[in-house]
Design an enzyme around this catalytic site. Sequence first.
Site, mmCIF file in Angstrom:
data_model
loop_
_atom_site.group_PDB
_atom_site.id
_atom_site.type_symbol
_atom_site.label_atom_id
_atom_site.label_comp_id
_atom_site.label_asym_id
_atom_site.label_seq_id
_atom_site.Cartn_x
_atom_site.Cartn_y
_atom_site.Cartn_z
ATOM 1 N N GLN A 184 0.879 -1.177 0.000
ATOM 2 C CA GLN A 184 0.000 0.000 0.000
ATOM 3 C C GLN A 184 0.910 1.219 0.000
ATOM 4 O O GLN A 184 1.418 1.617 1.041
ATOM 5 C CB GLN A 184 -0.918 -0.045 1.208
ATOM 6 C CG GLN A 184 -1.745 -1.323 1.298
ATOM 7 C CD GLN A 184 -2.840 -1.403 0.248
ATOM 8 O OE1 GLN A 184 -3.707 -0.531 0.194
ATOM 9 N NE2 GLN A 184 -2.791 -2.427 -0.607
ATOM 10 N N ARG A 241 -4.240 4.256 4.314
ATOM 11 C CA ARG A 241 -3.515 4.872 3.198
ATOM 12 C C ARG A 241 -3.969 4.237 1.890
ATOM 13 O O ARG A 241 -4.506 3.112 1.865
ATOM 14 C CB ARG A 241 -2.020 4.722 3.390
ATOM 15 C CG ARG A 241 -1.529 3.308 3.306
ATOM 16 C CD ARG A 241 -0.055 3.174 3.742
ATOM 17 N NE ARG A 241 0.780 4.211 3.213
ATOM 18 C CZ ARG A 241 1.369 5.158 3.984
ATOM 19 N NH1 ARG A 241 1.248 5.121 5.291
ATOM 20 N NH2 ARG A 241 2.094 6.091 3.433
ATOM 21 N N ALA A 269 -11.633 3.076 4.358
ATOM 22 C CA ALA A 269 -10.711 2.165 3.669
ATOM 23 C C ALA A 269 -9.857 2.908 2.640
ATOM 24 O O ALA A 269 -10.041 4.103 2.413
ATOM 25 C CB ALA A 269 -11.504 1.054 2.998
ATOM 26 N N HIS A 270 -8.952 2.173 2.029
ATOM 27 C CA HIS A 270 -8.003 2.809 1.097
ATOM 28 C C HIS A 270 -8.688 3.392 -0.130
ATOM 29 O O HIS A 270 -9.645 2.848 -0.643
ATOM 30 C CB HIS A 270 -6.885 1.850 0.677
ATOM 31 C CG HIS A 270 -7.305 0.528 0.156
ATOM 32 N ND1 HIS A 270 -6.401 -0.445 -0.180
ATOM 33 C CD2 HIS A 270 -8.517 -0.007 -0.077
ATOM 34 C CE1 HIS A 270 -7.032 -1.511 -0.597
ATOM 35 N NE2 HIS A 270 -8.308 -1.263 -0.553
ATOM 36 N N ASN A 271 -8.150 4.547 -0.544
ATOM 37 C CA ASN A 271 -8.585 5.214 -1.772
ATOM 38 C C ASN A 271 -9.998 5.781 -1.720
ATOM 39 O O ASN A 271 -10.552 6.163 -2.744
ATOM 40 C CB ASN A 271 -8.427 4.275 -2.980
ATOM 41 C CG ASN A 271 -6.978 3.884 -3.160
ATOM 42 O OD1 ASN A 271 -6.578 2.762 -2.853
ATOM 43 N ND2 ASN A 271 -6.168 4.828 -3.582
#
Lengths: 353, 353, 353
Positions: free
Chosen positions: B206, B226, B247-249
């Site tokens: 990540q 991240r 969560a990511h993104n």
Amino acid sequence: MNGLRGLRLDEIVARLGGELRGDGAKTLRQVATLARATADDIAFLANPRYREQLAGTRAGAVILGPAVADACPTACIVTDDPYGYYARVAQWLHPAARPAPGIHAAATVASTLPASASVAAGACVGRNVRMGERVSIGPGCVIGDGVEIGNDCLLHANVTIYADCVIGARAIIHSGVVIGADGFGFAREKDAALGPGGGRWLKIPQIGRVLIGDDVEIGANTTIDRGALDDTVIEEGVKLDNQIQVAHNVRIGAHTALAGCVGIAGSARIGRNCTIGGAAMILGHLEIADGVHVSTNTLVTKSITKAGAYTGWVPFQEHAEWAKNFARLRHLDAMSDKMRDFGARLDALEKKS
Amino acid sequence: MNGLRGLRLDEIVARLGGELRGDGAKTLRQVATLARATADDIAFLANPRYREQLAGTRAGAVILGPAVADACPTACIVTDDPYGYYARVAQWLHPAARPAPGIHAAATVASTLPASASVAAGACVGRNVRMGERVSIGPGCVIGDGVEIGNDCLLHANVTIYADCVIGARAIIHSGVVIGADGFGFAREKDAALGPGGGRWLKIPQIGRVLIGDDVEIGANTTIDRGALDDTVIEEGVKLDNQIQVAHNVRIGAHTALAGCVGIAGSARIGRNCTIGGAAMILGHLEIADGVHVSTNTLVTKSITKAGAYTGWVPFQEHAEWAKNFARLRHLDAMSDKMRDFGARLDALEKKS
Amino acid sequence: MNGLRGLRLDEIVARLGGELRGDGAKTLRQVATLARATADDIAFLANPRYREQLAGTRAGAVILGPAVADACPTACIVTDDPYGYYARVAQWLHPAARPAPGIHAAATVASTLPASASVAAGACVGRNVRMGERVSIGPGCVIGDGVEIGNDCLLHANVTIYADCVIGARAIIHSGVVIGADGFGFAREKDAALGPGGGRWLKIPQIGRVLIGDDVEIGANTTIDRGALDDTVIEEGVKLDNQIQVAHNVRIGAHTALAGCVGIAGSARIGRNCTIGGAAMILGHLEIADGVHVSTNTLVTKSITKAGAYTGWVPFQEHAEWAKNFARLRHLDAMSDKMRDFGARLDALEKKS
């Protein structure tokens, strides 16, 4: 964490009561399940599901109810409440480990603490903290200015308590708990420049505290926010599991227990002697009476004025079955209208025939 | 946390506007509820539910709207937005306590910080950290290498920020928050040796960051992962309550507010000026338009392209009632089929009769 | 966190296989999305949704499947599993940063550790801790007495592990995780003096441990409670996302993955190779077979004995539509009764006509 000293069966019965059957001189060293207990262990039978394990147990002794006592292949203690009895024996054999008193050289303490206090490495205790006797502060804990902590509290590692909160006697607080962070209070200031319906959130200072009664246990990573103006209150004997969110100005009545992942919105009041199932959510500004039991995953959207059990979760199914059935949910109102129409048509046909 | 200085009523009106009724020389020392306020306190009436408390209040002054001003038994400030006005008065009377500048001897700092920075005991600041003016880092915080933190940020105790994340100005971050942990990204590598359908999870590094805009507040124990490749983005003015998972993104648009226990799956994009109710869950890879209001406990399973309110929770009932009704959910599709059959039979009967 | 060394395309194919098309001497420095990649980057195409981005990519190379390889405007690696291949390339280009070995002067360590261990500032390691080679303990971590940690584990900042827990090799544990806190175990001792249905909760000592297998990753702020008598077990290869709650005596089978905000109640047993969607809740004392996939937000209330997909969430709607439809849920049983009545009346009318 094994019990070291061991207890004689007759010593247990002398203190906790119950009827002893078998050799009172037997010494038991720890508690264990019926299936895994060996000759040094004391087991218990409280849940009928495990009844069949009784005959084959190798436990040194068993705590059980009168109805099954005759079937016990070894020494036993007969009592009407085997689970509660077991709890007391287990507490006796396995007392919670307590660190020795003293302030670790790698702790940072800005208040005067009793000589009986234990403060571990990396902990930070602020100014004007009032601490009762025999309190244990684990490694990495942060205790804000003006906090009050009662006798015999046990704070495990990495607990955070914000300024001015009050913790009663004998609290057990697990790692990652945060007590007294700001409640989620904002006023929306409309601002057309930010787009249709746009606005900025103005923070409302959160100047209340968190007050926690005696004999409360709080599970890992649970959060309890301070009050906006008045205080957030957790009464005596309340038990909170892990990952619970308690918003500002909530009040939880004495001896109520909340399972993991529950969320309680601001200013909700929960009665005494309630149980709230895991992941249940309780909306804000409502009241729940004493003796209410809320099922797991249930969303409580209005006040509950009567003791009893309340539920609101949906049954799961194999995916394809579920998809067929739950697609219908979006048309339930139309189905209901159609049924009214069918009823009228049936009435007309029956009148004619 | 009481307000110390006190403010005169005319001083308040001179700065914040509104119409003053009564003695402008009165000094108020803190904000309080209508029910508990005393002569030194300023209260407010914004929610009609508390209208009846107005007549009996002992507050020194009340902030309220024009419709109820005549009924006020004491001095008052009349304004069209009593709650926002109250927020501003409360901020003025109760400014957030800020620790004095300086790096505590028991902190570990590997970067050069401005003289205005405050770093508390037990905090660790990594290498190449860029920090604005007047930033406060609480006890036990861990700031990873390469992190950037804007002016006037306040990090309460035990906050963790992973390497390379960027925090805008004036952020308030509560205890237990984790920013920049790895997103949950794995590729499944099938392996028949692990049983039918078996496989191992290969970790996807990540390498994105978390970027947080200005004026963001983040509640206790909230987590923001991240990005996998690109960054996770929280725009300016966003307010996140406790125990939220981002969560990511994910991208959260400016001035959107999320209540406690919300979860947002990977790559979801939430618009500006939205509100997301407590424990709502938002699936990944979908888009929510600006100005959308999602109700508490609602699962958003597809994109929402139009501003408005959206809901999907189930009503709770007394347990026995619920059991009767919800068992039917598993047969809703069969009920629907039966209704189609009934309709056809009614048509036939009506044609005949 | 950029990859520093760079890899030649032919070097990648020599190690990981696949078919190389284009110039094998090209050097790639990091992974990136098709949309953002530049000449130094290697991108991938695994999800057909992004198919249209292929033609316009400026990536130095692309990892993709045979069906789209001819459409690739640049060098590419053709493989049957582009996502897994990408995972391996990304791991190679972006190895996890590891701190240098050594015990920081501001750490507190009461055990003998291997020279390869890294313990950061503010971390506390208890007595009798057994640690494998090359373990990294982040700032502020607290490792209880008697804990065992396998080779190459990476504990990010502010992780807490209670006494006697066991962590397998290569674990990655994110910030705020709490392993081994007491399970939520109490016996209720009725006490009429506390009101109708009143009682006190007697704590049951939690003397089991948490055992974690090899290659497990645990997301930020997740909690795993120690067993009451026997142990809580997480088998090898399990991946847990953020904010998950695992209660005492749960067992999670090998290579199962749980998304964020999941809760698992006490003594539940989850099989191998399962996936559990975000915010799903699993009741206690039940079993889930190998290869079961539980959808997001689903409450599992009974054992699942067969591999497959299981679901139980409710669809959301625009609020007014929802209100109309879901109000009917409370009367579903009455609707069902009325349908039985309609059926009988239709039968009667059809017989007559």
